[in-house]
Structure formats: structure tokens, C-alpha cells
Design a protein around this motif. Structure first.
Motif, PDB file in Angstrom:
ATOM      1  N   GLY A  30      46.578  36.305  42.084  1.00 44.37           N
ATOM      2  CA  GLY A  30      46.008  37.375  41.269  1.00 44.37           C
ATOM      3  C   GLY A  30      44.869  36.866  40.395  1.00 44.37           C
ATOM      4  N   ARG A  31      43.789  37.640  40.320  1.00 47.57           N
ATOM      5  CA  ARG A  31      42.644  37.218  39.498  1.00 47.57           C
ATOM      6  C   ARG A  31      42.875  37.596  38.047  1.00 47.57           C
ATOM      7  N   ASN A  32      42.828  36.591  37.179  1.00 49.94           N
ATOM      8  CA  ASN A  32      42.963  36.810  35.741  1.00 49.94           C
ATOM      9  C   ASN A  32      44.223  37.619  35.385  1.00 49.94           C
ATOM     10  N   PHE A  33      45.355  37.190  35.962  1.00 45.79           N
ATOM     11  CA  PHE A  33      46.601  37.907  35.699  1.00 45.79           C
ATOM     12  C   PHE A  33      47.178  37.601  34.325  1.00 45.79           C
ATOM     13  N   HIS A  34      46.614  36.581  33.689  1.00 39.67           N
ATOM     14  CA  HIS A  34      46.984  36.363  32.293  1.00 39.67           C
ATOM     15  C   HIS A  34      46.651  37.644  31.515  1.00 39.67           C
ATOM     16  N   ARG A  35      45.428  38.105  31.719  1.00 39.92           N
ATOM     17  CA  ARG A  35      44.966  39.325  31.071  1.00 39.92           C
ATOM     18  C   ARG A  35      45.678  40.562  31.640  1.00 39.92           C
ATOM     19  N   PHE A  36      45.792  40.615  32.973  1.00 39.69           N
ATOM     20  CA  PHE A  36      46.418  41.776  33.612  1.00 39.69           C
ATOM     21  C   PHE A  36      47.856  41.968  33.112  1.00 39.69           C
ATOM     22  N   SER A  37      48.594  40.847  33.007  1.00 38.09           N
ATOM     23  CA  SER A  37      50.001  40.949  32.594  1.00 38.09           C
ATOM     24  C   SER A  37      50.105  41.376  31.123  1.00 38.09           C
ATOM     25  N   ASP A  38      49.193  40.884  30.296  1.00 40.05           N
ATOM     26  CA  ASP A  38      49.149  41.320  28.886  1.00 40.05           C
ATOM     27  C   ASP A  38      48.856  42.815  28.790  1.00 40.05           C
ATOM     28  N   GLY A  39      47.827  43.230  29.494  1.00 34.80           N
ATOM     29  CA  GLY A  39      47.363  44.613  29.434  1.00 34.80           C
ATOM     30  C   GLY A  39      48.377  45.614  29.960  1.00 34.80           C
ATOM     31  N   HIS A  40      49.291  45.145  30.835  1.00 33.70           N
ATOM     32  CA  HIS A  40      50.261  46.059  31.433  1.00 33.70           C
ATOM     33  C   HIS A  40      51.681  45.813  30.934  1.00 33.70           C
ATOM     34  N   TYR A  72      56.272  32.595  50.672  1.00 34.88           N
ATOM     35  CA  TYR A  72      56.849  32.091  49.424  1.00 34.88           C
ATOM     36  C   TYR A  72      56.029  32.588  48.241  1.00 34.88           C
ATOM     37  N   GLY A  73      56.700  33.197  47.268  1.00 32.02           N
ATOM     38  CA  GLY A  73      55.982  33.743  46.129  1.00 32.02           C
ATOM     39  C   GLY A  73      56.563  33.335  44.794  1.00 32.02           C
ATOM     40  N   GLN A  74      55.690  33.225  43.793  1.00 35.11           N
ATOM     41  CA  GLN A  74      56.079  32.957  42.410  1.00 35.11           C
ATOM     42  C   GLN A  74      54.905  33.418  41.546  1.00 35.11           C
ATOM     43  N   SER A  75      55.216  33.858  40.323  1.00 33.58           N
ATOM     44  CA  SER A  75      54.174  34.305  39.418  1.00 33.58           C
ATOM     45  C   SER A  75      53.244  35.319  40.118  1.00 33.58           C
ATOM     46  N   ASP A  76      51.930  35.108  40.058  1.00 35.05           N
ATOM     47  CA  ASP A  76      51.001  36.055  40.683  1.00 35.05           C
ATOM     48  C   ASP A  76      50.487  35.548  42.020  1.00 35.05           C
ATOM     49  N   GLU A  77      51.242  34.636  42.660  1.00 36.43           N
ATOM     50  CA  GLU A  77      50.754  34.083  43.920  1.00 36.43           C
ATOM     51  C   GLU A  77      51.752  34.250  45.064  1.00 36.43           C
TER      52      GLU A  77
END
Ligand code: ATP
Ligand code: ATP
Ligand code: MG
Ligand code: MG
Ligand code: MG
Ligand code: MG
Length: 257
Positions: A30-40, A72-77
Motif C-alpha cells: 500500500g502506498r503511504n498507508f501510514h497516512r491512509f490508516s490514520d485517516g481511516h 502471504y500477507g501482513q500489514s499493507d503488503e
């Protein structure tokens, strides 16, 4: 169709066919999911809904491209692995990565409401994608181990970080400072002695990530299945298990075929 005089421009296209015999790994993030996760309003450090949505997207991609033998997935990947003998899109890297990453992204938006019924999607999320080829079993397993080790390292850190912020009232900078230079055992000890938390008791999905594989299932309650008993259905199964050791791989030998 008759060829036009412009047809020659096609020859400028790059041949990006993936080397034969290699497992084709597509990793998206995910691109810039630090921000995306905060915003949502994602819960920190681990938002269950977001993880389940990621798993749903990976499952959607696997159902469309059935040569994917493990994801295999973890976090935004997510890492999605095509079997080494795949001929999907004639093994063309750009075709493979763009189809996978766009279906994953559109699924993320398509299924958003199912997982976040009370949170509006505020802007279109983006994912990047890359193709990596692994020529040997060892390389592929080391790759998968690398991603799962990364999940563990980040999760241990994030769990400590958010305990310090949420429970001890530290600022982000103070929490970072507190964790600076600590090793794994220090973090386990901090969680145990200060926050009364045994890291190993946290849900497996946070510590191990998600592993999606095709498995044969025989549902005896299903009449149709009974009649088709000779050809049991393949179904995607989600595990939150260790993929570093040998057990998982000996239980799923077809992945390494
Ligand atoms: P980049 O564009 O470079 O990937 P990024 O902000 O997406 O930047 P990552 O290293 O990919 O950085 O990290 C993803 C971030 O998304 C995590 O640090 C975390 O803050 C957030 N995140 C992803 N999934 C979840 C989740 N399930 N619950 C809470 N936060 C999450
Ligand atoms: P591929 O996966 O190989 O690209 P495709 O079915 O998408 O297969 P294309 O050569 O890309 O094949 O052609 C796109 C097709 O989509 C057209 O042949 C047409 O049938 C349909 N299509 C696309 N845009 C429109 C449109 N605006 N109106 C009607 N039909 C459309
Ligand atoms: Mg990154
Ligand atoms: Mg990211
Ligand atoms: Mg990431
Ligand atoms: Mg088309």
C-alpha cells in the motif's frame, strides 16, 4: 485485419518474459498507508478489519489467477506466488504485475464497505507492485521466511510502541526514544513486566501474518460433493502459521512442485 504502416511501432515494446522454471513472486504494498490508516481510523497497532480486507483482496486475486499457489500477507503488503511452470500471460512480467495489482486495488475499494461499514472511504488507495523471480526452493522459502520475520519484528516493535503511547501516555518521540537500541528480549520483557502482556499470547494473525493456500476439501454434508467424491473441490484456506520451519512445507508439498 490488414496491417497498417504504423504497425512497426509494436517492435519498440520490451520483451519482459519471466525466466522459465522460476517461481514468480509479485509483492504489492500500500502506498503511504501510514497516512491512509490514520485517516481511516485504523486501530493501532493492528486493525482486524483492515487485515481481513487485505485477505479478501488476495483471495479474489487467487480465484482469478489460479496458478497462484500461495499468498502471504501482513500489514499493507501481500506476496503472491505463481507456480514455477505457469504460462499465465506468457509469463510477461508487466502483464502479471499490472493485472494482479489492479485487481487487488479494485477489490480493496469494492469490498471496503463489507469490512468498514461505518467508515467512509475518503480517497482512492494505491498499491505498488514488483516482480521477483526465485530459481530454487531455498530462495523461495528464504523469501517467505524474510517476509514473516519482518512481520514479527514490526509487530513486536509496534505493540511496544502503542502500549507506551496509549497506556503510558508517552509521545511518539518519547516512545521511539524508549525503544531505541532495545533487542527482542528487552521488548518482550517490557510488555510482560510493565504492561502485563505475554507477547506469545497475542493473536497469531498479528504475529505470523496470513498464509493463503489451495487445499482439497471434502464436505460430507454437501450432496453434490458426495456425488463428485472422486474430484474433491479446491478451496482457499487461510492459515496464521509458521512458514519458516519445515512443517508447513511438508504439509503443502504441491507449492514447491
Ligand atoms: P510506503 O508508501 O513506502 O509503503 P507506508 O506508509 O505504506 O509507505 P509501510 O512500511 O508500507 O509504509 O507501512 C504500512 C503502514 O500502514 C504501517 O506502518 C501501519 O502504520 C499502517 N497499517 C497497515 N496495515 C495496518 C493495520 N492492519 N492496522 C493498523 N495499521 C496498519
Ligand atoms: P484482453 O484481456 O486481451 O485485453 P479484451 O476483451 O479486453 O481482452 P481488447 O482488445 O482490449 O480485448 O478490447 C476491448 C473490448 O472491450 C472491445 O473489443 C469492446 O468489445 C469492449 N469495449 C471497450 N470499451 C468499450 C466501449 N466504450 N463501448 C463498448 N465496448 C467497449
Ligand atoms: Mg515501504
Ligand atoms: Mg506501504
Ligand atoms: Mg508495507
Ligand atoms: Mg483489454
Amino acid at each position: 485485419m490488414a496491417k497498417s504502416k504504423y504497425e512497426y511501432v509494436k517492435k519498440f515494446e520490451q520483451n519482459d518474459q519471466c525466466l522459465m522454471n522460476c517461481w514468480i513472486v509479485i509483492r504489492i504494498d500500500g502506498r503511504n498507508f501510514h497516512r491512509f490508516s490514520d485517516g481511516h481510523g485504523f486501530e493501532k497497532p493492528n486493525d482486524q478489519r483492515a487485515l481481513q480486507l487485505m485477505n479478501k483482496c488476495a483471495e479474489t486475486v487467487m480465484k482469478e489467477f489460479t496458478d497462484i499457489v500461495i499468498a502471504y500477507g501482513q500489514s499493507d503488503e501481500y506476496s503472491l506466488v505463481f507456480k514455477r511452470s505457469t504460462t499465465q500471460f506468457s509469463r510477461r512480467a508487466s502483464k502479471l504485475v499490472t493485472n494482479v495489482v489492479t485487481l487487488f486495488s479494485s477489490s480493496y475499494v469494492f469490498y471496503w464497505n463489507q469490512f468498514f461499514p461505518t467508515q467512509e472511504l475518503l480517497y482512492p488507495p494505491m498499491f505498488d507492485g514488483r516482480v521477483v523471480l526465485y530459481p530454487s526452493e531455498k530462495n523461495l522459502r528464504d523469501y517467505m521466511s524474510w517476509r514473516q520475520a519482518d512481520c514479527h519484528i514490526n509487530n513486536l516493535y509496534n505493540t511496544c510502541f502503542w502500549c507506551l503511547v496509549k497506556q503510558s501516555g508517552l509521545t511518539a518521540e518519547e516512545a521511539e526514544e524508549r525503544l531505541n537500541g532495545t533487542v527482542s528480549s528487552d521488548k518482550n520483557e517490557l510488555l510482560f513486566s510493565v504492561f502485563n502482556m505475554n507477547y506469545n499470547n497475542l493473536p497469531q494473525i498479528y504475529r505470523k501474518g496470513s498464509v493463503l493456500v489451495w487445499e482439497r476439501v471434502c464436505d460430507i454434508n454437501d450432496k453434490v460433493q458426495e456425488e463428485n467424491a472422486r474430484k474433491p473441490k479446491r478451496q482457499i484456506v487461510v492459515h496464521h502459521t509458521d512458514i519458516v520451519g519445515d512443517t508447513f512445507w511438508s504439509e503443502h508439498p504441491e507449492i514447491l512442485d
